[in-house]
Structure formats: C-alpha cells, structure tokens
Design a protein around this motif. Structure first.
Motif, PDB file in Angstrom:
ATOM      1  N   ALA A 274     106.047  95.921  83.374  1.00 17.10           N
ATOM      2  CA  ALA A 274     105.504  94.185  82.539  1.00 17.10           C
ATOM      3  C   ALA A 274     106.486  94.532  81.009  1.00 17.10           C
ATOM      4  N   ASP A 275     107.099  94.199  80.572  1.00 15.76           N
ATOM      5  CA  ASP A 275     108.142  94.175  79.256  1.00 15.76           C
ATOM      6  C   ASP A 275     106.846  93.722  77.544  1.00 15.76           C
ATOM      7  N   ALA A 276     106.531  92.599  78.209  1.00 13.94           N
ATOM      8  CA  ALA A 276     105.112  91.948  77.743  1.00 13.94           C
ATOM      9  C   ALA A 276     104.259  91.121  78.059  1.00 13.94           C
ATOM     10  N   THR A 277     102.898  90.938  77.855  1.00 14.12           N
ATOM     11  CA  THR A 277     101.764  90.331  78.762  1.00 14.12           C
ATOM     12  C   THR A 277     101.507  88.859  77.875  1.00 14.12           C
ATOM     13  N   GLY A 278     101.386  88.005  78.435  1.00 13.96           N
ATOM     14  CA  GLY A 278     100.509  86.955  77.605  1.00 13.96           C
ATOM     15  C   GLY A 278      99.574  86.586  78.366  1.00 13.96           C
ATOM     16  N   VAL A 279      98.502  85.884  77.625  1.00 11.62           N
ATOM     17  CA  VAL A 279      97.091  85.528  78.015  1.00 11.62           C
ATOM     18  C   VAL A 279      97.311  84.423  77.120  1.00 11.62           C
ATOM     19  N   ALA A 280      97.193  83.068  78.021  1.00 12.13           N
ATOM     20  CA  ALA A 280      96.380  81.357  77.808  1.00 12.13           C
ATOM     21  C   ALA A 280      94.602  81.552  77.763  1.00 12.13           C
TER      22      ALA A 280
END
Ligand code: FNR
Length: 342
Positions: A274-280
């Motif tokens: 992954a180049d970036a990670t998202g959290v919700a």
C-alpha cells in the motif's frame, strides 16, 4: 430519510467497533525480526507520494459521513482532528447534497475547518459529471473518491439495483475531473482484475477497502426488518488478501483500508504494497465515545508508534517497507496459494 440513514450508519458502525473481537487477517502477517536492521529514529520520514502529491503521512481519515445535522457535527470534529494532525481526510458520500443542496454545510465544514489540508470529495459511481464538479467545488477538493458498494446496496431494501453503468460512468468522471480520482470499495475488497481495469481507465489510486473492519452488509442487515441477509456478511476479500492480490501492479497507486486497527496494521499494509492507509470506523468510535481531543491524541500516538516500527525495521520511509521480510500464515497464506501468489 437519507439523513436518518446517515445517523443509523454512524450508530451501527460505532456499536460494531465496540463489539469487535479483535481478530483479523492482518494477524496472519508478521515481520521477521532482524536485530541489527534498526536505524536512528531521526532518519525516519513518514512522507509518501500519493497520486502525484506528497503527503506528510501514509494515513488518512477515510470517507464517512455528512448529510444530517448530527453527521455535519461529526464532520466538523473529524476535520479539526485532520487539521491538527496534518492528515488527509475524505467526506462521506455527497449524494444527500445532490438531492438536497440545503445540507451543503454538513460537508463544506470539512474545508472550513481545514483550509490548508488535503480534502477529498466522495461520490457514488452513478454520479454525473456535473454532480462531481459541484462536489469538488463545494469542498475545494484536492481529490475525488468514487465508492463502489454494490454489496451494501443489495442489502438495503431501498438500495440501488443497477450497476451496469458504473464502468462507463467512472471513465466519464475520470475524463472530466481536474483532480486525481480515487476509487474505493467500502469493505468487500477490490480484486486485481478490478484494479487493473481502474488503472486502464486512468484512475490514480485504488483503495482496496477490504473485509475485516466496518461491515456494511452487517450494518444494512441490522437496519433491515427481518435481518435476513446474514449470509452475505462474510462476502469479499480481506484487506491483506487484496493487497497481496494487487502486489506489483504498475501504473496505479494503492491505498489500503478496511479493518486497520493499529500502527502495526498500517506497517503491515505498507509492507504488502500500500502507498497509504485509510481508517474510518476506529477513528469514528474514538470520536463518538470520547471527543476530538481524544482522536487527535490517538492519531498522534499512531504516527509516533508507526515511526518507531519503521525505525526497528530499518525503513527510512514507508516505501522502504515494500519487500520487508514477512511471514504469511493462516487464511492469508491459503488465499495466496489458491490465487497462485508467491
Ligand atoms: C463509511 N464508509 C463510506 N465510504 C464511502 O466511500 N462513502 C461513504 O459515504 C461511507 N460512509 C461510511 C459511514 C460510516 C459510519 C463508516 C464507518 C464508513 C466506508 C469507509 O470509508 C471504509 O471504506 C470502511 O469503513 C472500511 O474501513 P474501516 O471502517 O474498517 O476503517
């Protein structure tokens, strides 16, 4: 009606976070420890390149909400947390705004509270080019997210049943939109086949949005009278499986979201490509159960701890984690075997 649904989503998502068992496919991904690999902490930078821009961190607040009074206030608090920690943030789906422009303020607050931050507008794959332009303009957005949520829609009695136009719509939106386009799943995962298609359509970032975190089949099933869609709650690929499936696919950036619980999960996702990670969900739960200060604190702690993980692993940047020595076990190893991934 849409406003009630937005409030329901927050309530169910927070309850599910509180009930979470803690187990995840990320636990099948272990870094091999090399005792002499470490570097000096001050050599580490968390900066990453995403869609041609540099982000100070590989972490962003993923799409959640807007469209009701309550969710407008949540957006305001999320925007403050993003501003205070310097991380990018996405709005929730802006379809409520397309139907009723009087709710514009519940989204616009993301930009008002965070005038210099990286802000993403979020639309569904039925949005017209004109709607996309008005969403991007409203937020002065730096990027656009298009969400793919067919599984969620079919569990909703009032949900969409027409998905055939999505590929054409994505192509039209990409061609007409000045900012980079991200395409994301909402928790059922993107396959290599889908990500390859998105790459060929000119999409800048594919956010694999895999199974393992917020589960919209479960949320919609809980909202349904009778709740008879339980069979679909385990649908889709987990986030680590999606990342392994898409490994080494050139020409498109990859974001990882879906079930990221800790800085270690962020490092695992980065190591899996992954180049970036998202959290919700995990951030929402902190905000709703505590307050904005608690969320700012949590994000700051996660970033500090991520820095220490990179230090121990000898990675000067998140990109250096790719190719890290990993042990893959359990369900994730079985998935790799079945998909012919080395
Ligand atoms: C979401 N998510 C979401 N995604 C999207 O693209 N548009 C949306 O409007 C929403 N709405 C939404 C509401 C709430 C309350 C939650 C918790 C989540 C999905 C989100 O962006 C993400 O893809 C999934 O939640 C998986 O990540 P987590 O929650 O496991 O970190």
């Amino acid at each position: 009606m849409i406003a009630d649904r937005k409030d329901d989503h927050v309530r169910h998502a927070v309850n599910h976070q509180r009930q979470a068992t803690g187990s995840s496919d990320f636990d099948s991904v272990t870094f091999v420890h090399h005792a002499l690999a470490g570097i000096d902490a001050d050599e580490v930078s968390l900066a990453v390149d995403v869609a041609g821009k540099q982000w100070a961190t590989p972490l962003f607040v993923n799409a959640m909400t807007g469209g009701s009074t309550k969710t407008g206030e949540i957006n305001r608090q999320l925007a403050i947390a993003a501003r205070e920690t310097g991380i990018p943030i996405a709005s929730g789906s802006m379809s409520a705004y397309f139907r009723d422009p009087s709710v514009a303020g519940t989204y616009r607050v993301l930009r008002q509270e965070n005038p210099h931050g990286f802000v993403m507008a979020n639309v569904n794959a039925n949005a017209t080019v004109d709607q996309v332009r008005s969403a991007v303009d409203l937020l002065e957005a730096d990027a656009l997210q298009i969400h793919l949520n067919a599984v969620q829609e079919v569990v909703m009695p009032e949900g969409d049943r027409s998905f055939g136009s999505w590929p054409r719509r994505i192509e039209e939106i990409v061609a007409a939109t000045a900012v980079p386009v991200f395409v994301k799943e909402v928790g059922f995962g993107l396959s290599r086949q889908t990500v390859s298609w998105l790459r060929d359509a000119g999409v800048a970032v594919a956010d694999v949005g895999g199974r393992g975190g917020t589960n919209f089949a479960r949320i919609e099933n809980d909202r349904r009278v009778g709740g008879d869609f339980g069979f679909i709650e385990s649908w889709g690929q987990s986030t680590p499986n999606c990342l392994l499936d898409c490994a080494d696919l050139p020409g498109i950036d990859i974001a990882a979201s879906g079930g990221i619980r800790s800085p270690l999960d962020i490092a695992r996702a980065l190591a899996l490509g992954a180049d970036a990670t998202g959290v919700a969900g995990a951030f929402l739960e902190t905000l709703v159960s505590h307050d904005t200060a608690a969320l700012v604190d949590k994000i700051g702690t996660w970033l500090d701890q991520l820095r220490t993980i990179l230090t121990v692993l000898g990675a000067r940047t998140p990109a250096d984690l790719v190719g890290a020595d990993l042990l893959i076990t359990g369900e994730v190893a079985s998935f790799c075997q079945l998909r012919g991934i080395d």
